[in-house]
Design a protein around this motif. Structure first.
Motif, PDB file in Angstrom:
ATOM      1  N   ALA A  59       7.373  -6.279 -10.195  1.00  0.00           N
ATOM      2  CA  ALA A  59       6.113  -5.747  -9.569  1.00  0.00           C
ATOM      3  C   ALA A  59       4.871  -5.804 -10.488  1.00  0.00           C
ATOM      4  CB  ALA A  59       6.554  -4.356  -9.142  1.00  0.00           C
ATOM      5  N   ILE A  60       3.732  -5.551  -9.937  1.00  0.00           N
ATOM      6  CA  ILE A  60       2.509  -5.299 -10.659  1.00  0.00           C
ATOM      7  C   ILE A  60       1.777  -4.058 -10.162  1.00  0.00           C
ATOM      8  CG2 ILE A  60       0.325  -6.403 -11.139  1.00  0.00           C
ATOM      9  CD1 ILE A  60       1.795  -9.157 -10.516  1.00  0.00           C
ATOM     10  N   ARG A  61       1.240  -3.396 -10.885  1.00  0.00           N
ATOM     11  CA  ARG A  61       0.741  -2.286 -10.555  1.00  0.00           C
ATOM     12  C   ARG A  61      -0.964  -2.517 -11.439  1.00  0.00           C
ATOM     13  NH1 ARG A  61      -0.790   2.899 -12.539  1.00  0.00           N
ATOM     14  NH2 ARG A  61       0.717   2.864 -14.080  1.00  0.00           N
ATOM     15  N   ILE A  62      -1.733  -2.461 -10.544  1.00  0.00           N
ATOM     16  CA  ILE A  62      -3.166  -2.621 -11.239  1.00  0.00           C
ATOM     17  C   ILE A  62      -3.515  -1.104 -11.316  1.00  0.00           C
ATOM     18  CG2 ILE A  62      -5.573  -3.378 -10.728  1.00  0.00           C
ATOM     19  CD1 ILE A  62      -4.028  -5.716  -9.264  1.00  0.00           C
ATOM     20  N   ASP A  63      -3.952  -0.532 -12.369  1.00  0.00           N
ATOM     21  CA  ASP A  63      -3.984   0.855 -12.386  1.00  0.00           C
ATOM     22  C   ASP A  63      -5.395   1.364 -12.417  1.00  0.00           C
ATOM     23  OD1 ASP A  63      -3.307   3.401 -13.338  1.00  0.00           O
ATOM     24  OD2 ASP A  63      -4.270   2.906 -15.593  1.00  0.00           O
ATOM     25  N   ALA A  64      -5.574   1.641 -10.879  1.00  0.00           N
ATOM     26  CA  ALA A  64      -6.940   2.167 -10.372  1.00  0.00           C
ATOM     27  C   ALA A  64      -6.534   3.098  -9.052  1.00  0.00           C
ATOM     28  CB  ALA A  64      -7.858   0.912 -10.089  1.00  0.00           C
ATOM     29  N   SER A  99       0.930  -1.294  -0.075  1.00  0.00           N
ATOM     30  CA  SER A  99       0.136   0.144  -0.110  1.00  0.00           C
ATOM     31  C   SER A  99       0.826   1.196   0.013  1.00  0.00           C
ATOM     32  CB  SER A  99      -0.937   0.084   1.290  1.00  0.00           C
ATOM     33  OG  SER A  99      -1.869   0.970   1.252  1.00  0.00           O
ATOM     34  N   ASN A 100       0.429   2.323  -0.827  1.00  0.00           N
ATOM     35  CA  ASN A 100       1.304   3.364  -0.879  1.00  0.00           C
ATOM     36  C   ASN A 100       0.777   4.283  -0.037  1.00  0.00           C
ATOM     37  OD1 ASN A 100       2.967   5.312  -2.446  1.00  0.00           O
ATOM     38  ND2 ASN A 100       1.061   6.046  -3.188  1.00  0.00           N
ATOM     39  N   VAL A 101       1.469   4.823   1.238  1.00  0.00           N
ATOM     40  CA  VAL A 101       0.518   5.774   2.253  1.00  0.00           C
ATOM     41  C   VAL A 101       1.759   6.879   2.471  1.00  0.00           C
ATOM     42  CG1 VAL A 101      -0.217   3.789   3.298  1.00  0.00           C
ATOM     43  CG2 VAL A 101       2.030   4.279   4.017  1.00  0.00           C
ATOM     44  N   PRO A 102       1.062   8.137   2.989  1.00  0.00           N
ATOM     45  CA  PRO A 102       1.821   9.246   3.312  1.00  0.00           C
ATOM     46  C   PRO A 102       2.796   8.792   4.374  1.00  0.00           C
ATOM     47  CG  PRO A 102      -0.694   9.754   3.400  1.00  0.00           C
ATOM     48  CD  PRO A 102      -0.617   8.164   3.223  1.00  0.00           C
ATOM     49  N   THR A 156       2.214   5.849  -7.952  1.00  0.00           N
ATOM     50  CA  THR A 156       2.382   5.000  -6.974  1.00  0.00           C
ATOM     51  C   THR A 156       3.703   4.166  -7.353  1.00  0.00           C
ATOM     52  OG1 THR A 156       1.088   3.153  -7.430  1.00  0.00           O
ATOM     53  CG2 THR A 156      -0.026   4.714  -5.960  1.00  0.00           C
ATOM     54  N   GLU A 157       4.253   4.474  -8.563  1.00  0.00           N
ATOM     55  CA  GLU A 157       5.435   3.770  -9.289  1.00  0.00           C
ATOM     56  C   GLU A 157       6.749   3.901  -8.494  1.00  0.00           C
ATOM     57  OE1 GLU A 157       5.873   3.355 -13.221  1.00  0.00           O
ATOM     58  OE2 GLU A 157       3.761   2.528 -13.511  1.00  0.00           O
ATOM     59  N   PRO A 158       6.989   5.023  -7.738  1.00  0.00           N
ATOM     60  CA  PRO A 158       8.113   5.160  -7.056  1.00  0.00           C
ATOM     61  C   PRO A 158       8.251   4.239  -5.655  1.00  0.00           C
ATOM     62  CG  PRO A 158       7.177   7.399  -7.638  1.00  0.00           C
ATOM     63  CD  PRO A 158       6.394   6.344  -8.006  1.00  0.00           C
ATOM     64  N   THR A 159       6.880   4.058  -5.379  1.00  0.00           N
ATOM     65  CA  THR A 159       6.809   3.171  -3.949  1.00  0.00           C
ATOM     66  C   THR A 159       7.236   1.708  -4.634  1.00  0.00           C
ATOM     67  OG1 THR A 159       5.437   4.505  -2.957  1.00  0.00           O
ATOM     68  CG2 THR A 159       5.174   2.401  -2.530  1.00  0.00           C
ATOM     69  N   LEU A 160       6.791   1.296  -5.662  1.00  0.00           N
ATOM     70  CA  LEU A 160       6.913  -0.137  -6.043  1.00  0.00           C
ATOM     71  C   LEU A 160       8.382  -0.236  -6.455  1.00  0.00           C
ATOM     72  CD1 LEU A 160       3.899  -1.007  -8.142  1.00  0.00           C
ATOM     73  CD2 LEU A 160       4.620  -1.907  -6.082  1.00  0.00           C
ATOM     74  N   ARG A 161       8.964   1.032  -7.179  1.00  0.00           N
ATOM     75  CA  ARG A 161      10.536   0.912  -7.517  1.00  0.00           C
ATOM     76  C   ARG A 161      11.294   0.801  -6.383  1.00  0.00           C
ATOM     77  NH1 ARG A 161      11.248  -0.762 -12.560  1.00  0.00           N
ATOM     78  NH2 ARG A 161       9.864   0.556 -13.955  1.00  0.00           N
ATOM     79  N   LYS A 162      10.862   1.341  -5.184  1.00  0.00           N
ATOM     80  CA  LYS A 162      11.489   1.134  -3.661  1.00  0.00           C
ATOM     81  C   LYS A 162      11.516  -0.260  -3.369  1.00  0.00           C
ATOM     82  CE  LYS A 162      12.351   2.467   0.885  1.00  0.00           C
ATOM     83  NZ  LYS A 162      11.662   2.880   1.964  1.00  0.00           N
ATOM     84  N   ALA A 163      10.417  -0.724  -3.453  1.00  0.00           N
ATOM     85  CA  ALA A 163      10.261  -2.243  -3.106  1.00  0.00           C
ATOM     86  C   ALA A 163      11.285  -2.847  -4.015  1.00  0.00           C
ATOM     87  CB  ALA A 163       8.558  -2.836  -3.390  1.00  0.00           C
ATOM     88  N   LEU A 164      11.407  -2.876  -5.228  1.00  0.00           N
ATOM     89  CA  LEU A 164      12.299  -3.771  -6.071  1.00  0.00           C
ATOM     90  C   LEU A 164      13.565  -3.241  -5.798  1.00  0.00           C
ATOM     91  CD1 LEU A 164      10.497  -2.955  -9.531  1.00  0.00           C
ATOM     92  CD2 LEU A 164      10.702  -5.142  -8.482  1.00  0.00           C
ATOM     93  N   SER A 170      10.845 -16.589  -6.506  1.00  0.00           N
ATOM     94  CA  SER A 170      10.740 -15.322  -6.806  1.00  0.00           C
ATOM     95  C   SER A 170       9.821 -14.433  -5.805  1.00  0.00           C
ATOM     96  CB  SER A 170      10.126 -14.965  -8.122  1.00  0.00           C
ATOM     97  OG  SER A 170       8.715 -15.458  -7.931  1.00  0.00           O
ATOM     98  N   ILE A 171      10.064 -13.131  -5.578  1.00  0.00           N
ATOM     99  CA  ILE A 171       9.057 -12.350  -4.758  1.00  0.00           C
ATOM    100  C   ILE A 171       8.580 -11.306  -5.536  1.00  0.00           C
ATOM    101  CG2 ILE A 171       8.978 -10.832  -2.899  1.00  0.00           C
ATOM    102  CD1 ILE A 171      11.549 -12.000  -1.629  1.00  0.00           C
ATOM    103  N   THR A 172       7.182 -11.309  -5.867  1.00  0.00           N
ATOM    104  CA  THR A 172       6.401 -10.198  -6.565  1.00  0.00           C
ATOM    105  C   THR A 172       5.781  -9.163  -5.625  1.00  0.00           C
ATOM    106  OG1 THR A 172       5.957 -12.011  -8.239  1.00  0.00           O
ATOM    107  CG2 THR A 172       4.378  -9.852  -8.329  1.00  0.00           C
ATOM    108  N   VAL A 173       5.869  -7.995  -5.956  1.00  0.00           N
ATOM    109  CA  VAL A 173       5.029  -6.987  -5.122  1.00  0.00           C
ATOM    110  C   VAL A 173       3.932  -6.414  -5.839  1.00  0.00           C
ATOM    111  CG1 VAL A 173       6.956  -6.359  -3.417  1.00  0.00           C
ATOM    112  CG2 VAL A 173       6.648  -5.353  -5.569  1.00  0.00           C
ATOM    113  N   ALA A 174       2.735  -6.097  -5.308  1.00  0.00           N
ATOM    114  CA  ALA A 174       1.664  -5.757  -6.191  1.00  0.00           C
ATOM    115  C   ALA A 174       0.957  -4.519  -5.287  1.00  0.00           C
ATOM    116  CB  ALA A 174       0.593  -6.643  -6.104  1.00  0.00           C
ATOM    117  N   ASN A 175       0.606  -3.551  -6.120  1.00  0.00           N
ATOM    118  CA  ASN A 175      -0.042  -2.340  -5.509  1.00  0.00           C
ATOM    119  C   ASN A 175      -1.279  -2.025  -6.409  1.00  0.00           C
ATOM    120  OD1 ASN A 175       0.229   0.842  -6.518  1.00  0.00           O
ATOM    121  ND2 ASN A 175      -0.011   0.516  -4.363  1.00  0.00           N
TER     122      ASN A 175
END
Lengths: 322, 245
Positions: free
Chosen positions: B83-88, B8-11, B68-76, B57-62
């Motif tokens: 990583a998978i981002r569901i666009d919504a 989850s991408n949070v403040p 929110t992509e910078p947050t997924l890039r940090k997880a990578l 493998s470890i996949t992260v999803a958001n």
């Protein structure tokens, strides 16, 4: 059409939380013009089950089946769903604790229901169904509408007064008919913390931070805790450094508590710490730094040396107790 | 074995919370975004399990917009493989869990934080497990893989338990699951740029709840100060004025 409340038990007994949940359910039922059914799973004596009637519970579904002792999330959620279906309940209430948080989300999928967790106080309205909860880890409130026919809520402890409202209660044995194959959680070991007040139950909490200078200085706080029957807590750096067990960490990423009285000794009051304790009715802060942010949140404060203040507090408490 | 970690991408947790538009929406101006602290600990534990061996493998999803992509890039960057981002734009827990259910079918272990630090919903993990019809364990502070089955430590009221559950399994994790989150190294950040981040369109799902508005807590009355040498007076005030002792 009724309100169903899941009343968990602790070794066969209910706690204040159970009666709070029953009172909350009964207030909603009254507004909706319906009745309250409680679901109890485990070995609870009839007298204890009947005590729920004092808080407005009209009927108790009593499930006595040892298989549920493993708290298998899927099996318990399915059992609650069966009870909801058999009662035609429209509102389902669980506690916002380990069990409630584990079962409620699964339950909503079974029931095609909307979920709000950590609800505080009475609903804003029941038609439309709007409730309040804290968001941004205690920093703000949100009003949320549930749009589905069946609604599931988890209820935050200490946010609704226990109200006596004696009604006649019938107890019915209930078999949710869950197959053996649904129970796959196998319990290998259980460690109960005994002889200590649980933080989640404590009306008074005594907490220490970095300003306590080291784990060897906790004796005074523990003495205060014993005198007051209080739970012990600490700030994050104290638990991270192993001065105190991690179960005692309160704050944004630790436990969130809402006691009547919270004592913060040598805690500066970082926003993440305050997030975990801001629902306390009264906060007392002792800190040597007059600029410490904790004083913005405290009701009573002393700027000074914790080691000078603690013995005076102990003396004062002994005097009022005698 | 494949692990999926829900992100989850949070403040940032020090963010000053403000609302706009007549208190109808969270004011995101100037906000720094981070990986939800519990999700970050979940990811840390996933990396430790992988390092112990047996994980492919470890996949992260958001579920989120491109922001929110910078947050997924940090997880990578700290070590997730893809990583998978569901666009919504996430609407509520049911909406988010329904989106994740599209992509979460083929994992042996799914890890989710106990709640997000913004809306504190605590719902996505359990809902996703029920949608996938797999087992879940909540309030988890330890998970390890032993002889093909998972050994899980969870909190129960008044203590903790060690339980075993077979795969596939979803664990809802809290503090204790890993000690400190990892800080991405420069090499990790460089590698993260080349790791796959797949964007998947949102499924048509109706949210089941709606946030109508927000309120800030009432300002607190000033703190009543007592002198250090007269500390007993404070106990008297608690006893006679506040009536909590």
């Amino acid at each position: 059409m009724s309100v169903l409340v899941y009343t968990e038990n602790w070794e066969g007994k209910f706690k204040k939380l159970s009666y709070e949940l029953a009172s909350f359910a009964s207030a909603i039922a009254k507004e909706m013009g319906s009745t309250v059914t409680a679901l109890s799973i485990g070995h609870v004596a009839d007298d204890e089950l009947k005590s729920l009637g004092k808080y407005g519970v009209n009927k108790v579904l009593n499930v006595q089946d040892n298989r549920f002792e493993s708290l298998d999330n899927k099996a318990v959620a399915d059992a609650i769903a069966k009870a909801v279906a058999s009662e035609g309940a429209k509102v389902v209430i669980l506690a916002h604790n380990n069990e409630g948080k584990a079962f409620a989300p699964r339950l909503t999928v079974k029931l095609n229901a909307g979920l709000v967790t950590g609800v505080i106080g009475a609903p804003v309205s029941v038609e439309p169904f709007v409730v309040k909860k804290k968001v941004f880890t205690q920093k703000a409130f949100a009003k949320i509408q549930i749009k589905t026919d069946v609604k599931v809520l988890t209820f935050a402890q200490n946010s609704f007064d226990v109200v006596e409202n004696q009604v006649d209660t019938v107890i019915e044995a209930f078999d949710p008919q869950i197959g053996d194959d649904e129970f796959t959680t196998k319990v290998n070991e259980t460690n109960k913390i005994t002889g200590k007040i649980l933080l989640s139950d404590a009306e008074i909490v005594v907490s220490g931070g970095r300003g306590m200078k080291g784990p060897e200085n906790w004796a005074g706080l523990e003495e205060m805790g014993d005198l007051l029957g209080a739970g012990m807590a600490c700030s994050r750096p104290v638990s991270d450094d192993g001065w105190r067990p991690k179960e005692e960490h309160v704050g944004q990423t630790g436990k969130i508590i809402a006691p009547n009285l919270y004592f913060a000794f040598g805690i500066s009051g970082a926003i993440q710490h305050v997030a975990g304790v801001s629902s306390s009715k009264f906060i007392v802060a002792v800190n040597k730094d007059p600029e410490a942010p904790i004083f913005e949140f405290a009701d009573y404060g002393i700027v000074g040396d914790v080691f000078k203040v603690i013995p005076q507090f102990i003396e004062g408490i002994k005097e009022i107790k005698s | 074995m494949k692990i999926l970690v829900l992100i989850s991408n949070v403040p940032d947790t020090t963010t000053k919370i403000r609302f706009t538009g007549d208190n109808k929406a969270f004011d995101t101006s100037g906000v720094q975004w981070i990986i939800n602290p519990w999700d970050e600990l979940a990811l840390t534990r996933a990396l430790e399990i992988k390092e112990a061996g047996g994980v492919e493998s470890i996949t992260v999803a958001n579920v989120g917009t491109a922001a929110t992509e910078p947050t997924l890039r940090k997880a990578l960057a700290v070590g997730a493989d893809d990583a998978i981002r569901i666009d919504a734009e996430p609407k509520d827990a049911f909406y988010v869990a329904s989106q994740l259910a599209q992509i979460a079918k083929d994992y042996d272990l799914i890890m989710s934080g106990i709640e997000s630090s913004d809306y504190n919903g605590a719902g996505v993990g359990g809902m996703l497990a029920a949608m996938l019809d797999i087992h879940s364990v909540s309030a988890v502070s330890g998970v390890s893989l032993e002889n093909g089955a998972f050994t899980v430590q969870r909190d129960i009221d008044g203590g903790n338990q060690k339980v075993s559950v077979s795969a596939p399994l979803l664990v809802v994790v809290q503090k204790g699951i890993a000690k400190d989150p990892r800080i991405p190294a420069m090499r990790g950040i460089m590698m993260a740029r080349k790791k796959p981040l797949n964007v998947i369109p949102a499924a048509a799902v109706e949210a089941r709840t709606e946030f109508l508005g927000y309120e800030m807590p009432e300002a607190k009355a000033a703190c009543k100060m007592v002198d250090e040498d007269n500390a007993k007076e404070l106990i008297r005030l608690l006893h006679e004025e506040a009536k909590v002792l």
